[in-house]
Enzyme design. Structure first.
Site, short mmCIF file in Angstrom:
data_model
loop_
_atom_site.label_atom_id
_atom_site.label_comp_id
_atom_site.label_asym_id
_atom_site.label_seq_id
_atom_site.Cartn_x
_atom_site.Cartn_y
_atom_site.Cartn_z
N ASP A 47 0.94 -1.16 -0.09
CA ASP A 47 -0.12 0.08 0.07
C ASP A 47 0.75 1.14 -0.16
O ASP A 47 0.54 2.15 -0.80
CB ASP A 47 -0.92 0.16 1.00
CG ASP A 47 -1.85 1.32 1.37
OD1 ASP A 47 -2.81 1.36 0.35
OD2 ASP A 47 -1.51 2.06 2.25
N GLU A 119 -1.73 -5.23 -4.06
CA GLU A 119 -0.75 -4.36 -3.06
C GLU A 119 0.25 -5.19 -2.76
O GLU A 119 1.30 -4.93 -2.47
CB GLU A 119 -1.67 -3.68 -2.17
CG GLU A 119 -2.66 -2.76 -2.66
CD GLU A 119 -3.33 -2.05 -1.41
OE1 GLU A 119 -3.70 -0.60 -1.52
OE2 GLU A 119 -3.58 -2.57 -0.41
#
Length: 236
Positions: A47, A119
């Site tokens: 992320d 991610e």
């Protein structure tokens, strides 16, 4: 070539990155329902890699935009819906390791699971090589999306643009209503309706939060509104 290498061969080609340690990619694609050695911690790192890389791409691409405008653009590019869309393009769902319950409920196609796995994949690349390699993977996946951004539309979120479009025509504001809400507390999924009463238009949107679902519904409503106004203009 090992069995695990062969399983991920097409995905590696799609990412344009060859893993030296394919077991890292396997963990990135492992949901917590399948194993305790899952992708949750990878997702945390991925992320950050994603947000930095997209922020830098936008900073370089749009020197005229303010911090707030850049933040809104980034939010649109890194949200769950966009990540799930990219994951679908990569056919990421075909490679996921899911527990039996998630498999039966279609977890391989659930946007939240796909977004998290993507991610986590960025993190796996950074662990396998370094940050620069992960950044390049993100850039390859986002280059076209950033290059084709229409800043006049995207600098403001969909709900704001819809509201402004209606106000400019002296029309009533939209009404949003939750149609359904499912999933566990930490992984909920919302379906929302956007009703443009005066225009007799209704759109729907899905998302991992009420806000995300409303934004998607507003985007769909904008498209319907533009189409109806264009058709009306042709008839007049």
């Amino acid at each position: 070539m090992t069995q695990i290498d062969n399983r991920f061969r097409r995905l590696s080609q799609a990412l344009d990155y060859a893993f030296q340690k394919p077991e890292l990619l396997r963990q990135a694609l492992t949901h917590r329902s399948y194993s305790s050695a899952n992708n949750e911690r990878f997702e945390f790192v991925g992320d950050s890699i994603l947000n930095y890389t997209v922020a830098r791409m936008l900073y370089d691409q749009f020197p005229q935009l303010t911090e707030g405008e850049l933040s809104r653009l980034r939010a649109n590019l890194v949200n769950q819906n966009t990540l799930a869309e990219i994951a679908h393009e990569l056919k990421l769902g075909d490679y996921l390791y899911l527990g039996e319950g998630e498999l039966k409920s279609g977890g391989f196609n659930r946007p939240s699971i796909l977004a998290d796995a993507l991610e986590a994949t960025f993190a796996a690349v950074s662990f396998d090589a370094d940050f620069a390699a992960a950044e390049q993977v993100v850039r390859r996946l986002y280059n076209q999306r950033v290059a084709t951004i229409d800043t006049t539309r995207q600098a403001k979120d969909a709900k704001t643009r819809l509201q402004e479009a209606l106000q400019a025509r002296k029309l009533a504001l939209p009404k949003y209503r939750i149609l359904s809400q499912s999933g566990e507390a930490h992984e909920q999924w919302f379906k929302v309706e956007c009703d443009l009463g005066e225009m007799a238009l209704i759109s729907t949107g899905d998302g991992g939060s009420r806000r995300a679902a409303e934004q998607q519904a507003a985007e769909a409503a904008l498209t319907l509104l533009e189409q109806k106004l264009a058709a009306s203009k042709k008839r007049s």
